[in-house]
Design a protein around this motif. Structure first.
Motif, PDB file in Angstrom:
ATOM      1  N   LEU A 221      33.752 -43.037   1.443  1.00  0.00           N
ATOM      2  CA  LEU A 221      34.174 -42.975   2.935  1.00  0.00           C
ATOM      3  C   LEU A 221      34.615 -40.825   2.093  1.00  0.00           C
ATOM      4  CD1 LEU A 221      35.109 -42.970   5.500  1.00  0.00           C
ATOM      5  CD2 LEU A 221      36.873 -44.644   4.827  1.00  0.00           C
ATOM      6  N   TYR A 222      33.782 -40.224   3.865  1.00  0.00           N
ATOM      7  CA  TYR A 222      34.365 -38.806   4.066  1.00  0.00           C
ATOM      8  C   TYR A 222      34.965 -38.942   5.637  1.00  0.00           C
ATOM      9  CZ  TYR A 222      31.223 -37.576   0.610  1.00  0.00           C
ATOM     10  OH  TYR A 222      30.150 -36.983  -0.757  1.00  0.00           O
ATOM     11  N   LEU A 223      35.362 -37.553   6.151  1.00  0.00           N
ATOM     12  CA  LEU A 223      36.287 -36.992   6.369  1.00  0.00           C
ATOM     13  C   LEU A 223      36.523 -36.161   6.537  1.00  0.00           C
ATOM     14  CD1 LEU A 223      38.875 -37.863   8.791  1.00  0.00           C
ATOM     15  CD2 LEU A 223      40.589 -37.006   6.894  1.00  0.00           C
ATOM     16  N   TYR A 224      35.224 -35.964   8.169  1.00  0.00           N
ATOM     17  CA  TYR A 224      34.721 -34.500   8.523  1.00  0.00           C
ATOM     18  C   TYR A 224      35.998 -33.563  10.150  1.00  0.00           C
ATOM     19  CZ  TYR A 224      31.880 -31.049  11.100  1.00  0.00           C
ATOM     20  OH  TYR A 224      31.867 -29.274  11.388  1.00  0.00           O
ATOM     21  N   ALA A 287      35.568 -29.050   7.790  1.00  0.00           N
ATOM     22  CA  ALA A 287      35.736 -28.945   6.323  1.00  0.00           C
ATOM     23  C   ALA A 287      35.685 -30.567   5.909  1.00  0.00           C
ATOM     24  CB  ALA A 287      37.518 -28.815   5.635  1.00  0.00           C
ATOM     25  N   ALA A 288      35.622 -30.951   5.094  1.00  0.00           N
ATOM     26  CA  ALA A 288      34.791 -32.334   4.819  1.00  0.00           C
ATOM     27  C   ALA A 288      36.050 -32.503   3.590  1.00  0.00           C
ATOM     28  CB  ALA A 288      34.224 -32.602   3.986  1.00  0.00           C
ATOM     29  N   PHE A 289      36.085 -34.098   3.939  1.00  0.00           N
ATOM     30  CA  PHE A 289      36.914 -34.254   2.767  1.00  0.00           C
ATOM     31  C   PHE A 289      36.703 -36.143   1.612  1.00  0.00           C
ATOM     32  CE2 PHE A 289      40.159 -32.214   5.588  1.00  0.00           C
ATOM     33  CZ  PHE A 289      40.282 -31.381   5.172  1.00  0.00           C
ATOM     34  N   VAL A 324      35.625 -30.990  -0.056  1.00  0.00           N
ATOM     35  CA  VAL A 324      34.477 -31.142  -1.053  1.00  0.00           C
ATOM     36  C   VAL A 324      33.417 -30.007  -0.250  1.00  0.00           C
ATOM     37  CG1 VAL A 324      34.468 -33.560  -2.217  1.00  0.00           C
ATOM     38  CG2 VAL A 324      33.227 -32.731   0.444  1.00  0.00           C
ATOM     39  N   PRO A 325      32.470 -29.737  -0.533  1.00  0.00           N
ATOM     40  CA  PRO A 325      31.199 -28.879   0.122  1.00  0.00           C
ATOM     41  C   PRO A 325      30.595 -29.378   1.108  1.00  0.00           C
ATOM     42  CG  PRO A 325      31.130 -28.266  -2.332  1.00  0.00           C
ATOM     43  CD  PRO A 325      32.132 -29.166  -2.013  1.00  0.00           C
ATOM     44  N   ILE A 326      29.781 -29.274   2.441  1.00  0.00           N
ATOM     45  CA  ILE A 326      30.365 -29.797   3.034  1.00  0.00           C
ATOM     46  C   ILE A 326      28.395 -29.787   3.130  1.00  0.00           C
ATOM     47  CG2 ILE A 326      28.940 -29.885   5.818  1.00  0.00           C
ATOM     48  CD1 ILE A 326      31.318 -28.024   6.280  1.00  0.00           C
ATOM     49  N   GLU A 328      27.237 -31.528   0.119  1.00  0.00           N
ATOM     50  CA  GLU A 328      27.564 -32.407  -0.652  1.00  0.00           C
ATOM     51  C   GLU A 328      27.118 -33.730  -0.060  1.00  0.00           C
ATOM     52  OE1 GLU A 328      30.904 -35.343  -2.715  1.00  0.00           O
ATOM     53  OE2 GLU A 328      31.128 -33.624  -3.084  1.00  0.00           O
ATOM     54  N   LEU A 329      27.800 -33.618   1.272  1.00  0.00           N
ATOM     55  CA  LEU A 329      27.654 -34.655   2.563  1.00  0.00           C
ATOM     56  C   LEU A 329      26.371 -34.314   2.858  1.00  0.00           C
ATOM     57  CD1 LEU A 329      29.177 -36.574   3.860  1.00  0.00           C
ATOM     58  CD2 LEU A 329      29.791 -34.369   5.519  1.00  0.00           C
ATOM     59  N   SER A 330      25.964 -33.256   3.234  1.00  0.00           N
ATOM     60  CA  SER A 330      24.888 -33.051   3.825  1.00  0.00           C
ATOM     61  C   SER A 330      23.699 -33.462   3.170  1.00  0.00           C
ATOM     62  CB  SER A 330      24.102 -31.742   3.775  1.00  0.00           C
ATOM     63  OG  SER A 330      25.108 -31.190   5.155  1.00  0.00           O
ATOM     64  N   VAL A 331      23.803 -33.366   1.730  1.00  0.00           N
ATOM     65  CA  VAL A 331      22.502 -34.336   0.424  1.00  0.00           C
ATOM     66  C   VAL A 331      22.296 -35.639   1.219  1.00  0.00           C
ATOM     67  CG1 VAL A 331      21.890 -34.763  -1.435  1.00  0.00           C
ATOM     68  CG2 VAL A 331      22.689 -32.024  -0.993  1.00  0.00           C
ATOM     69  N   ASN A 332      23.787 -36.418   1.161  1.00  0.00           N
ATOM     70  CA  ASN A 332      23.533 -37.779   1.462  1.00  0.00           C
ATOM     71  C   ASN A 332      23.503 -38.296   2.804  1.00  0.00           C
ATOM     72  OD1 ASN A 332      25.999 -38.588  -1.062  1.00  0.00           O
ATOM     73  ND2 ASN A 332      27.185 -38.324  -0.319  1.00  0.00           N
TER      74      ASN A 332
END
Length: 338
Positions: A221-224, A287-289, A324-326, A328-332
């Motif tokens: 779960l990410y918080l953008y 930012a992404a958490f 975390v680097p955004i 990382e989220l983009s890859v998922n």
């Protein structure tokens, strides 16, 4: 689409000396005749769909809702009363402007269909969709806070979801926020919650319930987080962002149609564009958490029995350790939208 026609109908209805309506046939070649009109003396706008009597839905199939009124009337002469008029009208003059959008939506979706049962099913589905719309927005459109929230979700969709997707329709369907799902975006086992803030210092994010940041129900779960400045007269507006997304989706009509449906469910209507164009946005920070074990939030399992309707806020500063680097989220996202 019907701007001039509405004006003509209102003039005709105003000349009536008693109850009645002025109406015009639209879509002459449609499988089921459609009319728009204005009903006197209240001057309420109406949309009429005529269908065979034996296939008409019962009046109680469409529930009562704010903004819309639904009636069924038998039509035809005294011998051959074989048709029924399904009539949707605005429930008050104040809803006439948004009703123009409803009528255009119904016409554009129903006109191409070639089977009567398909027309009726689509009609009922579109009416239910607009009822959801009225549940989401006030009489004057989305609140300032709701506009910011929608801007943040759409900015995330445009900047990170669509560029990572091969199948645009799959990417659009991942936007689950308008459908009151647990998270704003769902990519398989990966979920994203989007929070937008216009506060200047010591920003806090409002969390609507105990499930919103409960990571135990998903894989990750990410918080953008998006911090914006409000620019009066700015060009980066909510409608401009929607125009950009629609242009990206235009080559794939299925994705575009799904996106337009989601906008309605989110409470957005193009007839309110002039209001939404007044406020521009400038991105100050994004930012992404990654929501993990010690992340500052409440889980559903933390709530004692008998406690409910939990709302709370979290400090952005206290989330920084979980950034975390955004990328990382983009890859998922990309792996889920292939």
């Amino acid at each position: 689409m019907f701007k001039d026609l509405w004006s003509d109908l209102e003039v005709s209805a105003s000349h009536k000396t008693g109850p009645g309506s002025a109406r015009r046939l639209v879509g002459l070649d449609a499988i089921c005749p459609m009319f728009i009109g204005v009903k006197a003396p209240g001057m309420l706008r109406i949309f009429i769909l005529e269908v065979p009597r034996d296939s008409a839905p019962l009046p109680d199939i469409i529930r009562v809702s704010r903004g819309l009124h639904f009636t069924v009337q038998i039509t035809g002469n005294e011998i051959l009363q074989d048709h029924v008029s399904l009539i949707i009208s605005s429930s008050a003059v104040g809803y006439n402007e948004i009703f123009a959008s409803i009528a255009e939506d119904l016409y554009s979706k129903l006109h191409p269909l070639v089977r009567r049962k398909e027309v009726i099913a689509s009609f009922l589905a579109r009416v239910r969709l607009w009822q959801v719309f009225f549940e989401k927005q006030g009489d004057e459109g989305l609140s300032d806070e709701a506009q910011r929230g929608l801007y943040g979700e759409l900015r995330f969709l445009k900047d990170y979801v669509l560029p990572a997707a091969v199948r645009l329709e799959k990417a659009v369907v991942a936007w689950t926020g308008p459908r009151s799902r647990q998270h704003d975006f769902q990519f398989g086992e990966v979920a994203v919650e989007v929070k937008t803030s216009a506060s200047k210092q010591h920003q806090k994010l409002q969390i609507a319930n105990e499930q919103q940041l409960d990571e135990t129900t998903v894989g990750n779960l990410y918080l953008y987080y998006l911090s914006v400045a409000l620019i009066e007269g700015g060009t980066d507006t909510l409608p401009a962002l929607i125009d950009d997304i629609r242009a990206i989706l235009s080559p794939q009509l299925g994705a575009l149609s799904e996106f337009d449906n989601l906008l309605i469910e989110a409470g957005y209507a193009h007839s309110h564009r002039a209001k939404y164009d007044l406020t521009g946005y400038s991105i100050r920070e994004a930012a992404a958490f990654l929501v993990g074990t010690d992340f500052p939030r409440i889980r559903e399992s933390d709530i004692r029995i008998g406690v409910g309707d939990v709302k709370y806020s979290i400090s952005v500063a206290q989330c920084k350790n979980y950034e975390v680097p955004i990328s990382e989220l983009s890859v998922n996202i990309g792996e889920a939208c292939l």
